[in-house]
Design a protein around this motif. Structure first.
Motif, PDB file in Angstrom:
ATOM      1  N   ASP A 279      -9.531   1.863   6.960  1.00  7.63           N
ATOM      2  CA  ASP A 279      -9.841   1.270   5.648  1.00  7.63           C
ATOM      3  C   ASP A 279      -8.751   1.623   4.563  1.00  7.63           C
ATOM      4  O   ASP A 279      -8.095   0.922   3.905  1.00  7.63           O
ATOM      5  CB  ASP A 279     -11.221   1.589   5.245  1.00  7.63           C
ATOM      6  CG  ASP A 279     -12.236   0.812   6.176  1.00  7.63           C
ATOM      7  OD1 ASP A 279     -11.722   0.048   7.070  1.00  7.63           O
ATOM      8  OD2 ASP A 279     -13.504   1.111   5.979  1.00  7.63           O
ATOM      9  N   LYS A 280      -8.447   2.838   4.314  1.00 11.53           N
ATOM     10  CA  LYS A 280      -7.848   3.570   3.368  1.00 11.53           C
ATOM     11  C   LYS A 280      -6.287   2.995   3.885  1.00 11.53           C
ATOM     12  O   LYS A 280      -5.507   2.870   2.935  1.00 11.53           O
ATOM     13  CB  LYS A 280      -7.963   5.219   3.387  1.00 11.53           C
ATOM     14  CG  LYS A 280      -9.075   5.485   2.687  1.00 11.53           C
ATOM     15  CD  LYS A 280      -8.885   5.615   1.268  1.00 11.53           C
ATOM     16  CE  LYS A 280      -9.993   6.148   0.213  1.00 11.53           C
ATOM     17  NZ  LYS A 280     -10.011   7.426   0.465  1.00 11.53           N
ATOM     18  N   VAL A 281      -6.077   3.180   5.230  1.00  8.08           N
ATOM     19  CA  VAL A 281      -4.578   2.711   5.475  1.00  8.08           C
ATOM     20  C   VAL A 281      -4.381   1.494   5.107  1.00  8.08           C
ATOM     21  O   VAL A 281      -3.288   0.772   4.712  1.00  8.08           O
ATOM     22  CB  VAL A 281      -4.387   3.062   6.839  1.00  8.08           C
ATOM     23  CG1 VAL A 281      -3.014   2.536   7.515  1.00  8.08           C
ATOM     24  CG2 VAL A 281      -4.512   4.540   7.421  1.00  8.08           C
ATOM     25  N   ASN A 282      -5.294   0.379   5.517  1.00 15.33           N
ATOM     26  CA  ASN A 282      -5.244  -0.904   5.373  1.00 15.33           C
ATOM     27  C   ASN A 282      -4.944  -1.226   3.763  1.00 15.33           C
ATOM     28  O   ASN A 282      -4.249  -2.065   3.324  1.00 15.33           O
ATOM     29  CB  ASN A 282      -6.413  -1.745   5.809  1.00 15.33           C
ATOM     30  CG  ASN A 282      -6.435  -1.745   7.388  1.00 15.33           C
ATOM     31  OD1 ASN A 282      -5.305  -1.435   7.984  1.00 15.33           O
ATOM     32  ND2 ASN A 282      -7.655  -1.821   8.001  1.00 15.33           N
ATOM     33  N   GLU A 283      -5.605  -0.466   2.927  1.00 18.26           N
ATOM     34  CA  GLU A 283      -5.877  -0.646   1.489  1.00 18.26           C
ATOM     35  C   GLU A 283      -4.303  -0.384   0.960  1.00 18.26           C
ATOM     36  O   GLU A 283      -3.699  -1.018   0.319  1.00 18.26           O
ATOM     37  CB  GLU A 283      -6.667   0.583   0.766  1.00 18.26           C
ATOM     38  CG  GLU A 283      -7.206   0.273  -0.507  1.00 18.26           C
ATOM     39  CD  GLU A 283      -7.710  -1.057  -0.781  1.00 18.26           C
ATOM     40  OE1 GLU A 283      -7.497  -1.496  -1.761  1.00 18.26           O
ATOM     41  OE2 GLU A 283      -8.637  -1.814   0.141  1.00 18.26           O
ATOM     42  N   THR A 284      -3.681   1.028   1.528  1.00 22.16           N
ATOM     43  CA  THR A 284      -2.404   1.168   1.377  1.00 22.16           C
ATOM     44  C   THR A 284      -1.572   0.182   1.660  1.00 22.16           C
ATOM     45  O   THR A 284      -0.411  -0.050   1.001  1.00 22.16           O
ATOM     46  CB  THR A 284      -2.090   2.597   1.763  1.00 22.16           C
ATOM     47  OG1 THR A 284      -2.995   3.597   1.340  1.00 22.16           O
ATOM     48  CG2 THR A 284      -0.555   3.066   1.335  1.00 22.16           C
ATOM     49  N   ASN A 285      -1.698  -0.401   2.763  1.00 17.63           N
ATOM     50  CA  ASN A 285      -0.768  -1.507   3.389  1.00 17.63           C
ATOM     51  C   ASN A 285      -0.800  -2.733   2.691  1.00 17.63           C
ATOM     52  O   ASN A 285       0.281  -3.269   2.487  1.00 17.63           O
ATOM     53  CB  ASN A 285      -1.127  -1.885   4.786  1.00 17.63           C
ATOM     54  CG  ASN A 285      -0.510  -0.988   5.735  1.00 17.63           C
ATOM     55  OD1 ASN A 285       0.569  -0.499   5.465  1.00 17.63           O
ATOM     56  ND2 ASN A 285      -0.831  -0.872   6.903  1.00 17.63           N
TER      57      ASN A 285
ATOM     58  N   ILE B 298       0.460   7.078  -0.497  1.00 18.53           N
ATOM     59  CA  ILE B 298       0.089   7.721   0.743  1.00 18.53           C
ATOM     60  C   ILE B 298      -0.651   8.962   0.820  1.00 18.53           C
ATOM     61  O   ILE B 298      -1.712   9.234   1.387  1.00 18.53           O
ATOM     62  CB  ILE B 298       1.479   7.887   1.482  1.00 18.53           C
ATOM     63  CG1 ILE B 298       2.086   6.468   1.869  1.00 18.53           C
ATOM     64  CG2 ILE B 298       1.144   8.822   2.995  1.00 18.53           C
ATOM     65  CD1 ILE B 298       3.286   6.706   2.826  1.00 18.53           C
ATOM     66  N   LEU B 299      -0.435   9.734  -0.196  1.00 19.77           N
ATOM     67  CA  LEU B 299      -1.327  11.125  -0.622  1.00 19.77           C
ATOM     68  C   LEU B 299      -2.758  10.709  -0.474  1.00 19.77           C
ATOM     69  O   LEU B 299      -3.523  11.352   0.027  1.00 19.77           O
ATOM     70  CB  LEU B 299      -0.668  11.915  -1.310  1.00 19.77           C
ATOM     71  CG  LEU B 299      -1.296  13.300  -1.720  1.00 19.77           C
ATOM     72  CD1 LEU B 299      -1.234  14.074  -0.625  1.00 19.77           C
ATOM     73  CD2 LEU B 299      -0.850  13.903  -2.915  1.00 19.77           C
ATOM     74  N   ARG B 300      -2.966   9.498  -1.438  1.00 12.45           N
ATOM     75  CA  ARG B 300      -4.268   9.351  -2.003  1.00 12.45           C
ATOM     76  C   ARG B 300      -5.169   8.736  -0.862  1.00 12.45           C
ATOM     77  O   ARG B 300      -6.214   8.728  -0.545  1.00 12.45           O
ATOM     78  CB  ARG B 300      -4.212   8.108  -2.943  1.00 12.45           C
ATOM     79  CG  ARG B 300      -4.133   8.949  -4.321  1.00 12.45           C
ATOM     80  CD  ARG B 300      -3.965   7.724  -5.540  1.00 12.45           C
ATOM     81  NE  ARG B 300      -3.376   8.491  -6.765  1.00 12.45           N
ATOM     82  CZ  ARG B 300      -2.668   7.582  -7.576  1.00 12.45           C
ATOM     83  NH1 ARG B 300      -2.611   6.265  -7.564  1.00 12.45           N
ATOM     84  NH2 ARG B 300      -2.230   8.283  -8.592  1.00 12.45           N
ATOM     85  N   SER B 301      -4.479   8.211   0.546  1.00 10.95           N
ATOM     86  CA  SER B 301      -4.952   7.436   1.316  1.00 10.95           C
ATOM     87  C   SER B 301      -5.320   8.693   2.529  1.00 10.95           C
ATOM     88  O   SER B 301      -6.246   8.356   3.301  1.00 10.95           O
ATOM     89  CB  SER B 301      -4.011   6.432   2.178  1.00 10.95           C
ATOM     90  OG  SER B 301      -3.129   7.082   2.976  1.00 10.95           O
ATOM     91  N   LEU B 302      -4.746   9.688   2.338  1.00 12.11           N
ATOM     92  CA  LEU B 302      -5.147  10.889   3.424  1.00 12.11           C
ATOM     93  C   LEU B 302      -6.518  11.676   3.175  1.00 12.11           C
ATOM     94  O   LEU B 302      -6.736  11.548   1.790  1.00 12.11           O
ATOM     95  CB  LEU B 302      -3.959  11.878   3.442  1.00 12.11           C
ATOM     96  CG  LEU B 302      -2.681  11.241   3.634  1.00 12.11           C
ATOM     97  CD1 LEU B 302      -1.442  12.417   3.643  1.00 12.11           C
ATOM     98  CD2 LEU B 302      -2.636  10.882   5.278  1.00 12.11           C
ATOM     99  N   LYS B 303      -7.038  12.157   4.126  1.00 12.52           N
ATOM    100  CA  LYS B 303      -8.083  13.041   3.807  1.00 12.52           C
ATOM    101  C   LYS B 303      -7.778  14.296   3.152  1.00 12.52           C
ATOM    102  O   LYS B 303      -6.496  14.595   3.148  1.00 12.52           O
ATOM    103  CB  LYS B 303      -8.816  13.353   4.999  1.00 12.52           C
ATOM    104  CG  LYS B 303      -9.573  12.154   5.577  1.00 12.52           C
ATOM    105  CD  LYS B 303     -10.334  12.334   6.849  1.00 12.52           C
ATOM    106  CE  LYS B 303     -11.310  10.909   7.143  1.00 12.52           C
ATOM    107  NZ  LYS B 303     -12.023  11.224   8.302  1.00 12.52           N
TER     108      LYS B 303
END
Length: 516
Positions: free
Chosen positions: A283-289, A331-336
């Motif tokens: 979900d986080k990756v899709n948000e960044t995309n 990208i940093l914000r999308s990571l755990k």
């Protein structure tokens, strides 16, 4: 509690200490125990250790103002094209015994906290700057990881042992960088006899870094702030912290030692504390995309396949473009968030299957704990009895959790301290204009970051009169209803400082519009 006038030297930092309930002083019994530590390495402590003194030069390479030096390195290029990498880490566990007052206090603190004019250390200064610090010209006890690395950056063999070392030279990142770039004749001449050693380090670090990047290591180029204080503790300059290849060299060597130790003790099924960084949620990756799509990029990922390489490829494409800083931050914000665990789950950010923290036992408890485990394995000929293993497993789980909590608290406190000092620095800049980059967009305005790393908020009402802005959450944009002007992350804007308040830790800007 009255701490004093907010403008008095150090009172602002003391308020952060109090706010986060950080342990500002060591209890007397802990200090007394630390004072009882030997000032010099005792003969009996050298027994059974491998002696690395005076065989070849050993270097500590740190920032100019570092006081607790816990790692020393040596690199040699072998005739067959392989490299020898020695990473020697202060043997803190020799002085901080399990169950001692020092140990209990170190568990409670979990980590050192760094706040400009002060450090709240995990261990008392008698140890951290004394017998545990790898000061040049003095005998010191160490835990050494010796690695043979091939020309592709693969560790082909390794050994870990208890040792005694003597650092030849204390080096700074600045001087090492001047040597490897040959940019300061005076410095090169001063360290003439070690130039080949630093060249070998540069060569090996380049190979290690290239291998990591191929594996998908996330080279997030997010500049840190360097805040300079005057003698009264007032912020007088804020700028980007300049990292050079000398910093990178040490980072590559420490990463390699951490991976080597983690892999070795994973296969031994030892009770251990790993540094874990799991893959991000889809979900986080899709948000960044959604944002990346607007500028023609995409992180390729599916439910069963999220690989660091996909992130690394995007980071590679945006290198040196105006989007680099913004996309790195997104990208940093999308990571755990990385944390400590007693179970190895790999490290996504550095694209590594096995990873631990081994290299900073003076300032992090997990490193100290695994030093203790490694020492027990060495002392018992790698045959620790079952009851002791079970006891250590229990401790690994407990300390991994408490150290993760301590780290979170320390990070928050360090950020708050930074926010205070940035606001303080901007207090006398009201009315001044700067160029900045939109770093994030929200439903109440946009944040703009200046070249100096100072960030401030522009609320809608400060974005120009007679305009209403519509927030597009998917695209992360603001669109002017009347002017149709679009603001998106990464855009350059001109701002004016309208508020800076160190008490509220707040900086506000207004947009400088063309009508002006």
């Amino acid at each position: 509690e009255v701490l004093g006038n907010v403008d008095l030297a150090g009172v602002d930092m003391l308020s952060v200490v109090k706010e986060f309930d950080l342990p500002n002083e060591f209890p007397l019994p802990v200090t007394l125990e630390a004072m009882g530590a030997p000032k010099k390495v005792e003969k009996k402590a050298m027994k059974g250790r491998k002696d690395f003194r005076d065989i070849h030069p050993l270097f500590t390479i740190d920032g100019e103002d570092a006081k607790d030096l816990d790692d020393a390195v040596y690199v040699k290029k072998n005739e067959d094209g392989t490299y020898l990498l020695e990473v020697h880490i202060a043997d803190v566990s020799h002085y901080v015994l399990e169950g001692s007052k020092l140990d209990k206090e170190a568990i409670r603190r979990g980590t050192s906290v760094y706040m400009f004019d002060r450090v709240i250390p995990m261990l008392p200064v008698e140890l951290s700057n004394g017998i545990c610090s790898l000061n040049a010209g003095e005998d010191r006890l160490a835990l050494s990881c010796i690695m043979e690395i091939d020309k592709n950056g693969i560790v082909v063999s390794s050994d870990v042992c208890k040792s005694i070392i003597k650092v030849t030279e204390r080096m700074s990142y600045t001087n090492v960088y001047k040597i490897i770039t040959n940019s300061d004749a005076e410095v090169v001449k001063r360290y003439e006899k070690y130039v080949d050693d630093f060249k070998a380090m540069e060569e090996l670090a380049t190979i290690l870094k290239e291998r990591r990047l191929k594996q998908g290591y996330l080279n997030l180029d997010i500049p840190e702030s360097k805040i300079i204080l005057d003698e009264n503790g007032k912020a007088i300059e804020v700028k980007k912290y300049e990292l050079t290849f000398a910093n990178e060299m040490i980072e590559q060597f420490m990463l390699t030692a951490n991976e080597t130790i983690a892999e070795k003790f994973y296969w031994l099924e030892a009770p251990f504390i790993y540094r874990v960084h799991e893959e991000p949620d889809l979900d986080k990756v899709n948000e960044t995309n959604k944002f990346l799509f607007n500028i023609g990029y995409k992180i390729k990922a599916s439910k069963d396949n999220i690989k660091p390489k996909a992130f690394a490829e995007v980071l590679d494409k945006i290198k040196d473009t105006e989007y680099e800083k913004v996309i790195s931050t997104l990208i940093l914000r999308s990571l755990k968030i990385a944390r400590y665990e007693a179970e190895n789950k790999g490290h996504f950010g550095i694209a590594s299957k096995y990873y631990c923290h081994f290299t900073s036992p003076i300032r992090r408890y997990p490193d100290l704990f695994i030093h203790r485990v490694i020492s027990e394995y060495i002392a018992s000929g790698y045959n620790v009895d079952e009851a002791r293993l079970q006891e250590l497993y229990g401790k690994a789980i407990k300390y991994a959790e408490s150290s993760s909590d301590s780290e979170k608290l320390a990070t928050k406190a360090e950020r708050e301290a930074e926010d205070i000092k940035k606001a303080e620095f901007m207090e006398d800049k009201i009315g001044e204009e700067y160029d900045g980059i939109i770093s994030s967009i929200t439903s109440f305005g946009m944040f703009v970051e200046l070249e100096s790393t100072v960030e401030g908020l522009i609320r809608f009402e400060n974005m120009g009169a007679n305009e209403y802005y519509i927030y597009d959450e998917n695209r992360k944009t603001l669109v002017g209803e009347r002017s149709k002007r679009v603001f998106k992350i990464g855009d350059s804007v001109r701002i004016r400082v309208i508020e800076a308040n160190k008490l509220l830790r707040k900086i506000a800007f207004e947009l400088v519009t063309e009508e002006e």
